[in-house]
Design a protein around this motif. Structure first.
Motif, PDB file in Angstrom:
ATOM      1  N   MET A 181      -5.083  -1.640  13.982  1.00 59.58           N
ATOM      2  CA  MET A 181      -3.820  -2.119  13.411  1.00 59.58           C
ATOM      3  C   MET A 181      -3.538  -1.609  11.999  1.00 59.58           C
ATOM      4  SD  MET A 181      -2.526  -3.789  15.648  1.00 59.58           S
ATOM      5  CE  MET A 181      -1.783  -5.203  16.117  1.00 59.58           C
ATOM      6  N   GLU A 182      -4.564  -1.573  11.154  1.00 59.61           N
ATOM      7  CA  GLU A 182      -4.354  -1.175   9.755  1.00 59.61           C
ATOM      8  C   GLU A 182      -4.483   0.336   9.678  1.00 59.61           C
ATOM      9  OE1 GLU A 182      -2.899  -1.919   6.885  1.00 59.61           O
ATOM     10  OE2 GLU A 182      -4.207  -3.615   6.450  1.00 59.61           O
ATOM     11  N   ALA A 183      -3.390   1.010   9.336  1.00 61.42           N
ATOM     12  CA  ALA A 183      -3.421   2.471   9.340  1.00 61.42           C
ATOM     13  C   ALA A 183      -4.590   2.989   8.496  1.00 61.42           C
ATOM     14  CB  ALA A 183      -2.103   3.023   8.837  1.00 61.42           C
ATOM     15  N   SER A 184      -4.666   2.525   7.261  1.00 59.40           N
ATOM     16  CA  SER A 184      -5.778   2.948   6.417  1.00 59.40           C
ATOM     17  C   SER A 184      -6.310   1.776   5.605  1.00 59.40           C
ATOM     18  CB  SER A 184      -5.327   4.053   5.453  1.00 59.40           C
ATOM     19  OG  SER A 184      -6.223   4.176   4.376  1.00 59.40           O
ATOM     20  N   GLY A 185      -5.408   1.181   4.793  1.00 59.31           N
ATOM     21  CA  GLY A 185      -5.857   0.243   3.785  1.00 59.31           C
ATOM     22  C   GLY A 185      -6.223   1.042   2.549  1.00 59.31           C
ATOM     23  N   THR A 186      -5.968   0.463   1.381  1.00 65.66           N
ATOM     24  CA  THR A 186      -6.404   1.104   0.144  1.00 65.66           C
ATOM     25  C   THR A 186      -7.079   0.103  -0.797  1.00 65.66           C
ATOM     26  OG1 THR A 186      -4.067   0.936  -0.501  1.00 65.66           O
ATOM     27  CG2 THR A 186      -4.884   3.130   0.035  1.00 65.66           C
ATOM     28  N   THR A 212      -6.893  11.306   4.877  1.00 68.17           N
ATOM     29  CA  THR A 212      -7.263   9.937   4.528  1.00 68.17           C
ATOM     30  C   THR A 212      -6.763   9.608   3.115  1.00 68.17           C
ATOM     31  OG1 THR A 212      -9.160  10.033   5.987  1.00 68.17           O
ATOM     32  CG2 THR A 212      -9.207   8.339   4.281  1.00 68.17           C
ATOM     33  N   ASN A 213      -6.230   8.406   2.956  1.00 70.28           N
ATOM     34  CA  ASN A 213      -5.672   7.944   1.679  1.00 70.28           C
ATOM     35  C   ASN A 213      -6.699   8.008   0.545  1.00 70.28           C
ATOM     36  OD1 ASN A 213      -3.467   5.286   2.961  1.00 70.28           O
ATOM     37  ND2 ASN A 213      -3.153   7.461   2.702  1.00 70.28           N
ATOM     38  N   GLY A 214      -6.220   7.803  -0.656  1.00 68.19           N
ATOM     39  CA  GLY A 214      -7.114   7.751  -1.809  1.00 68.19           C
ATOM     40  C   GLY A 214      -6.515   6.840  -2.877  1.00 68.19           C
ATOM     41  N   ASN A 227       2.906   9.686   8.538  1.00 71.74           N
ATOM     42  CA  ASN A 227       3.120   8.407   9.221  1.00 71.74           C
ATOM     43  C   ASN A 227       2.142   7.388   8.628  1.00 71.74           C
ATOM     44  OD1 ASN A 227       2.010   6.430  11.327  1.00 71.74           O
ATOM     45  ND2 ASN A 227       3.943   7.053  12.245  1.00 71.74           N
ATOM     46  N   HIS A 228       2.615   6.153   8.415  1.00 74.90           N
ATOM     47  CA  HIS A 228       1.748   5.123   7.803  1.00 74.90           C
ATOM     48  C   HIS A 228       1.462   3.948   8.709  1.00 74.90           C
ATOM     49  CE1 HIS A 228       1.704   6.565   3.579  1.00 74.90           C
ATOM     50  NE2 HIS A 228       2.829   7.132   3.949  1.00 74.90           N
ATOM     51  N   THR A 229       2.012   3.943   9.895  1.00 76.75           N
ATOM     52  CA  THR A 229       1.808   2.733  10.677  1.00 76.75           C
ATOM     53  C   THR A 229       1.932   2.974  12.176  1.00 76.75           C
ATOM     54  OG1 THR A 229       2.549   0.458  11.009  1.00 76.75           O
ATOM     55  CG2 THR A 229       4.234   2.042  10.459  1.00 76.75           C
ATOM     56  N   PRO A 249      12.278  -6.564   1.078  1.00 72.85           N
ATOM     57  CA  PRO A 249      10.941  -7.136   0.859  1.00 72.85           C
ATOM     58  C   PRO A 249      10.075  -7.163   2.107  1.00 72.85           C
ATOM     59  CG  PRO A 249      12.546  -8.892   1.082  1.00 72.85           C
ATOM     60  CD  PRO A 249      13.316  -7.596   1.242  1.00 72.85           C
ATOM     61  N   ASP A 250      10.290  -6.251   3.037  1.00 73.65           N
ATOM     62  CA  ASP A 250       9.499  -6.211   4.266  1.00 73.65           C
ATOM     63  C   ASP A 250       8.476  -5.109   4.205  1.00 73.65           C
ATOM     64  OD1 ASP A 250      10.282  -8.184   6.201  1.00 73.65           O
ATOM     65  OD2 ASP A 250      12.265  -7.295   6.053  1.00 73.65           O
ATOM     66  N   ASP A 251       7.247  -5.453   4.521  1.00 78.31           N
ATOM     67  CA  ASP A 251       6.200  -4.450   4.589  1.00 78.31           C
ATOM     68  C   ASP A 251       5.847  -4.262   6.060  1.00 78.31           C
ATOM     69  OD1 ASP A 251       4.051  -3.037   2.778  1.00 78.31           O
ATOM     70  OD2 ASP A 251       2.972  -3.857   4.482  1.00 78.31           O
ATOM     71  N   SER A 252       5.607  -3.024   6.453  1.00 73.19           N
ATOM     72  CA  SER A 252       5.231  -2.740   7.843  1.00 73.19           C
ATOM     73  C   SER A 252       6.180  -3.392   8.826  1.00 73.19           C
ATOM     74  CB  SER A 252       3.797  -3.199   8.112  1.00 73.19           C
ATOM     75  OG  SER A 252       2.946  -2.601   7.183  1.00 73.19           O
ATOM     76  N   ASN A 253       7.444  -3.270   8.566  1.00 71.93           N
ATOM     77  CA  ASN A 253       8.460  -3.848   9.433  1.00 71.93           C
ATOM     78  C   ASN A 253       9.723  -3.020   9.245  1.00 71.93           C
ATOM     79  OD1 ASN A 253       9.725  -5.598  11.144  1.00 71.93           O
ATOM     80  ND2 ASN A 253       8.900  -7.407  10.140  1.00 71.93           N
ATOM     81  N   LEU A 254      10.563  -2.974  10.267  1.00 74.14           N
ATOM     82  CA  LEU A 254      11.775  -2.198  10.049  1.00 74.14           C
ATOM     83  C   LEU A 254      12.906  -3.128   9.651  1.00 74.14           C
ATOM     84  CD1 LEU A 254      14.216  -1.031  12.539  1.00 74.14           C
ATOM     85  CD2 LEU A 254      12.289  -2.065  13.653  1.00 74.14           C
ATOM     86  N   ALA A 299       0.120 -11.185   9.996  1.00 66.97           N
ATOM     87  CA  ALA A 299      -0.761 -11.696  11.053  1.00 66.97           C
ATOM     88  C   ALA A 299      -1.865 -10.689  11.393  1.00 66.97           C
ATOM     89  CB  ALA A 299       0.052 -12.045  12.291  1.00 66.97           C
ATOM     90  N   TYR A 300      -1.528  -9.389  11.436  1.00 62.87           N
ATOM     91  CA  TYR A 300      -2.542  -8.422  11.870  1.00 62.87           C
ATOM     92  C   TYR A 300      -3.673  -8.250  10.861  1.00 62.87           C
ATOM     93  CZ  TYR A 300      -1.209  -4.391   8.922  1.00 62.87           C
ATOM     94  OH  TYR A 300      -0.996  -3.534   7.870  1.00 62.87           O
ATOM     95  N   LYS A 301      -3.418  -8.596   9.600  1.00 65.14           N
ATOM     96  CA  LYS A 301      -4.466  -8.475   8.578  1.00 65.14           C
ATOM     97  C   LYS A 301      -5.450  -9.646   8.647  1.00 65.14           C
ATOM     98  CE  LYS A 301      -1.375  -5.943   5.428  1.00 65.14           C
ATOM     99  NZ  LYS A 301      -1.999  -4.631   5.113  1.00 65.14           N
ATOM    100  N   GLY A 314       0.789  -1.232   0.000  1.00 68.09           N
ATOM    101  CA  GLY A 314       0.000   0.000   0.000  1.00 68.09           C
ATOM    102  C   GLY A 314       0.815   1.273   0.000  1.00 68.09           C
ATOM    103  N   LEU A 315       1.919   1.264   0.742  1.00 68.87           N
ATOM    104  CA  LEU A 315       2.723   2.484   0.850  1.00 68.87           C
ATOM    105  C   LEU A 315       3.299   2.899  -0.505  1.00 68.87           C
ATOM    106  CD1 LEU A 315       4.922   3.768   3.527  1.00 68.87           C
ATOM    107  CD2 LEU A 315       6.219   2.927   1.604  1.00 68.87           C
ATOM    108  N   GLY A 316       3.855   1.943  -1.228  1.00 68.60           N
ATOM    109  CA  GLY A 316       4.450   2.254  -2.531  1.00 68.60           C
ATOM    110  C   GLY A 316       3.383   2.587  -3.563  1.00 68.60           C
ATOM    111  N   THR A 364       8.906   7.152   7.623  1.00 72.53           N
ATOM    112  CA  THR A 364      10.185   7.634   8.158  1.00 72.53           C
ATOM    113  C   THR A 364      11.381   7.284   7.279  1.00 72.53           C
ATOM    114  OG1 THR A 364      10.347   5.655   9.509  1.00 72.53           O
ATOM    115  CG2 THR A 364       9.496   7.651  10.571  1.00 72.53           C
ATOM    116  N   HIS A 365      11.191   6.462   6.255  1.00 72.94           N
ATOM    117  CA  HIS A 365      12.366   6.055   5.462  1.00 72.94           C
ATOM    118  C   HIS A 365      13.165   7.248   4.923  1.00 72.94           C
ATOM    119  CE1 HIS A 365       9.016   2.980   4.794  1.00 72.94           C
ATOM    120  NE2 HIS A 365       9.691   2.593   5.854  1.00 72.94           N
ATOM    121  N   PRO A 366      12.511   8.341   4.533  1.00 69.86           N
ATOM    122  CA  PRO A 366      13.300   9.521   4.133  1.00 69.86           C
ATOM    123  C   PRO A 366      13.455  10.559   5.256  1.00 69.86           C
ATOM    124  CG  PRO A 366      11.226   9.306   2.871  1.00 69.86           C
ATOM    125  CD  PRO A 366      11.104   8.482   4.099  1.00 69.86           C
TER     126      PRO A 366
END
Ligand code: 73E
Length: 801
Positions: free
Chosen positions: A634-639, A448-450, A346-348, A259-264, A537-539, A116-118, A310-312
């Protein structure tokens, strides 16, 4: 842009000769695609070139969207649509005996993101161009994108994504715009007689950052923005000859996407990636800016830099470095300029995704930035300890216990911070970032996302798009809010029949794809029940599986239910073994139910491999049910929830992320809600929870759980791991707590299905209410309330040719 189909044919033939020295008819489809893409790039070129200077000359503010991931999806059809030449080009292709869809399918999708973030980043670029914002993406050109997923014996297997094998037609290498990014070494501060400090670098590793630009074409208007992705290379003609190992360290920076989503990710290489694209981006922005303006103090008036997650976030310290070291501002004016330029999303809320860097690691890689971060931290503590107290400031500060907290750095260095759905923003303010929100209450806002209805409706769902044109006219194609007019048609049986027919056409197409890919025959008459998103797991894909096992038992016990096809698509991070166990479980359950004659035709499961944007374009238009069943909070927004709604699926959802706003938009009678609220979850966590008692009290649930370990599902160790996560390790994501209400909500949908017009009327209300989730409106709100970069009013730009 105007083009006749005869011109299309001529341009294509010329391109075939220029590129491949062969006639178009002789080329394999991949090269025919490349020829067409080349033609399209050429058509857009002059306008793109003009756009680059236009904004500066008009003094229009530019937005730079910094993101470590972008997922544009395939670009050919989207570019044709945006240029307004989709129809003549498709007609021209057909005249030549070519199938447009087959050519589009030849394009390799750039998988430069996880989920979702990308995808959001790319939707925003598309939307900015559409609404006339001068937008620029700034990111990383990975040699390898997200892995290709296959299933072997039900297990996920990862293959490298060699997306550049055939070269990417859309990108343009801009070697002349390369900049140098420095890592490591030592930094000494040299103070001259006037007290001016100049940092002196010793032994730094120098990396050549080369930009690759891709045009982002505005829908039906002569506005072309740019996505700029940076590639890491050894500096050409450097005085020192590099060893092979030193060269490899440099090229590794842009070799692969994490290849990690929602993880550092936490590793040194990730930090190097982050600094690399941030430094390259900011250096090139400031240099470009100074071609048109005298003083860097003017930066915030003409430039907005957005930090996507926060990546940038190193942008805060890097912009300070440029302003202090290279443009010699005082600390105070550099800081004012930085904060006025930057904003952060912030996304998460997931604690495991909140980035922090060990001081040692960051200090070794980025010695100058470490000096500046220490000073930012020192000044922050000095300024706020008085008013807010030591305890609160300690919790809010960026440097704590040998760690650098990137969200804190981002908040402190930005003028505005936003969450991506109302609930998410509220939880940010009251929990995750509550100390910072106490200090800077006015900084926190919601956006809110779009999603872009162009890709998800116009391109992916032609049957529904056609229906909308007939029923409400084509205005919705430029302003998604106009879709609301559809709401009035809910009592018109002819419209409902047309809607059913449109959905049916999409389901027939997806059924064909399922047969081709999985060898599974499915009937388009079934309910297509869809869950597509990263495996996490949270999804709670696991809750969905337990629902399937409930239905399986019911059918075997002779109950009658409307036939349902459960469709999954999801990648798991290669190191996330629990998520991979769930993949194995879904494939094993699929095997069981798809081969059991006792449930034949009434229950099937299709897990489609290699989820990406192109696969989503096949699944979304065919969905009847959209499963949005994450644990609340848990899910910041979802798209995917927004895309599926737009294409007429009915949402089966918890009150999480943007689901809440979807429920507000359609009304609670047009959505199937279930489960605990975020508040109830929090209370339950405190009160304690006994999942075993829930299992014990429900015979079918108990049987399903037993199937994980009693050998009826050949799961290997995965069965035990999942069983224990629920019953021994206290079911962290409250799967069993929400189980009963999930089954109930799902049964309500079964009931609705028995009344086709009733179902279609609900689907219609969902489509009608989806306009508010258009990314065009989302970026307009960002532009107005965060970037202060209002879209250009028409008339300034013209198509160039
Ligand atoms: O809820 C989604 C959200 O819709 C969220 O999980 C996702 O961002 C979407 C767009 O706002 C997201 N991805 C990441 N964090 N949040 C993430 C974190 C680290 C690496 C890669 C992705």
């Amino acid at each position: 842009m105007n083009l006749t189909k005869e011109q299309v044919s001529q341009l294509l033939h010329e391109a075939a000769i220029t590129l491949f020295a062969d006639s178009l008819e002789e080329l394999p489809p991949r090269q025919q695609y490349q020829a067409l893409a080349f033609v399209v790039k050429g058509l857009a070129g002059p306008t793109w070139a003009a756009a680059k200077h236009g904004a500066d000359e008009r003094g229009q503010k530019q937005v730079y969207y910094f993101a470590i991931e972008f997922m544009p999806g395939r670009l050919l059809a989207s570019n044709l649509l945006n240029l307004g030449i989709l129809e003549p080009v498709e007609a021209g292709l057909r005249d030549l005996g070519l199938d447009p869809a087959a050519l589009y399918a030849e394009e390799t999708e750039p998988g430069l993101g996880n989920g979702g973030l990308g995808r959001l980043g790319s939707a925003f670029l598309d939307a900015m161009a559409a609404v006339g914002i001068v937008g620029n993406g700034n990111g990383v050109r990975y040699d390898q994108g997200l892995f290709e997923q296959r299933f072997v014996d039900g297990y996920q297997v990862e293959l490298p994504d060699d997306w550049l094998r055939d070269a990417d037609v859309w990108e343009t290498r801009k070697a002349d715009r390369a900049v140098i990014v420095r890592f490591g070494g030592q930094v000494l501060l040299d103070r001259d007689r006037l007290g001016q400090i100049t940092p002196v670098y010793r032994g730094a590793e120098e990396v050549f950052a080369v930009p690759y630009d891709t045009a982002i074409i505005g829908y039906h208007q002569p506005r072309i923005d740019t996505m700029r992705l940076w590639h890491a290379e050894p500096v050409p003609d450097a005085p020192e000859v590099l060893t092979a190992a030193a060269r490899a360290r440099i090229t590794a920076i842009t070799e692969t996407l994490y290849p990690d989503d929602s993880n550092l990710a936490g590793q040194e290489l990730r930090l190097r990636q982050e600094y690399f694209f941030v430094s390259a981006g900011l250096q090139s922005i400031v240099a470009h800016f100074l071609k048109y303006h005298k003083s860097v103090l003017q930066l915030p008036k003409y430039v907005a830099v957005h930090i996507n997650d926060t990546h940038p976030a190193l942008a805060v310290a890097e912009l300070m470095r440029l302003l202090l070291d290279e443009h010699h501002l005082s600390w105070e004016s550099a800081w004012q300029t930085t904060v006025a330029t930057l904003s952060y999303t912030n996304h998460t809320l997931l604690p495991e995704a909140l980035e922090q860097w060990p001081v040692d690691l960051l200090a070794a890689q980025l010695p100058r930035l470490w000096q500046l971060i220490q000073e930012i931290d020192r000044r922050f503590r000095l300024r706020y300890t008085g008013p807010f107290g030591q305890l609160l400031v300690d919790r809010a500060a960026p440097v704590v216990d040998g760690q650098i907290k990137m969200a804190a750095l981002a908040v402190i260095g930005s003028h505005t911070v936003n969450g991506v759905a109302k609930l998410h923003t509220q939880l940010l303010k009251t929990q995750t970032l509550k100390e910072l929100a106490t200090i800077f209450p006015a900084r926190f806002v919601n956006k809110t996302n779009g999603i872009t209805p162009r890709r998800w409706l116009q391109l992916a769902d032609a049957p529904l798009a056609g229906l909308l044109d007939v029923q409400i006219g084509p205005g919705w194609r430029t302003d998604a809010r106009d879709i609301a007019a559809l709401a009035d048609k809910q009592d018109d049986p002819a419209v409902l029949d047309a809607l059913i027919a449109a959905k049916q056409a999409n389901k027939v197409a997806l059924a064909g794809y399922i047969q081709e890919t999985l060898g599974l025959r499915v009937s388009p008459a079934m309910i297509f029940d869809v869950q597509i998103k990263r495996m996490h797991a949270y999804k709670r894909q696991l809750l969905h599986v337990l629902g399937i096992l409930e239905a399986y038992q019911a059918l075997r016990a002779g109950e009658k239910r409307p036939p349902r096809l459960h469709i999954f698509a999801a990648k798991a991070a290669p190191s996330y073994t629990y998520a991979k166990d769930i993949i194995k479980l879904i494939n094993t359950v699929a095997d069981l139910v798809n081969h059991d004659p006792a449930v034949n035709g009434a229950l099937q499961v299709a897990f489609l491999p290699n989820y990406n944007v192109s696969l989503a374009e096949k699944i979304v238009p065919a969905a009847d049910i959209s499963e949005q069943i994450s644990l609340a909070g848990m899910e910041a927004s979802g798209t995917s929830n927004m895309k599926l709604m737009t294409d007429g699926a009915i949402t089966l959802a918890t009150l999480d992320g943007a689901n809440i706003e979807i429920a507000e938009a359609v009304g609670t009678s047009n959505i199937a809600l279930f489960g605990m609220t975020a508040e109830e979850v929090a209370a339950r966590r405190t009160a304690g929870y006994d999942p075993a008692a829930i299992a014990e009290a429900d015979p079918r649930l108990k049987k399903s759980l037993g199937m994980l370990i009693d050998g009826s599902l050949p799961l290997g160790s995965a069965g035990h791991t999942i069983y224990e996560s629920l019953l021994v390790d206290h079911d962290e994501y409250f799967v069993l707590a929400d189980y009963a209400s999930y089954i109930h909500a799902s049964r309500v949908l079964d009931q609705l299905w028995t009344d086709p017009h009733g179902w279609a009327a609900v689907a219609l209300q969902n489509i009608a209410a989806s306009g508010r989730f258009s990314a065009d409106d989302t970026v307009r709100r960002y532009a107005k309330e965060i970037w202060h970069a209002l879209p250009a009013r028409g008339g300034q730009e013209k198509w160039q040719n």
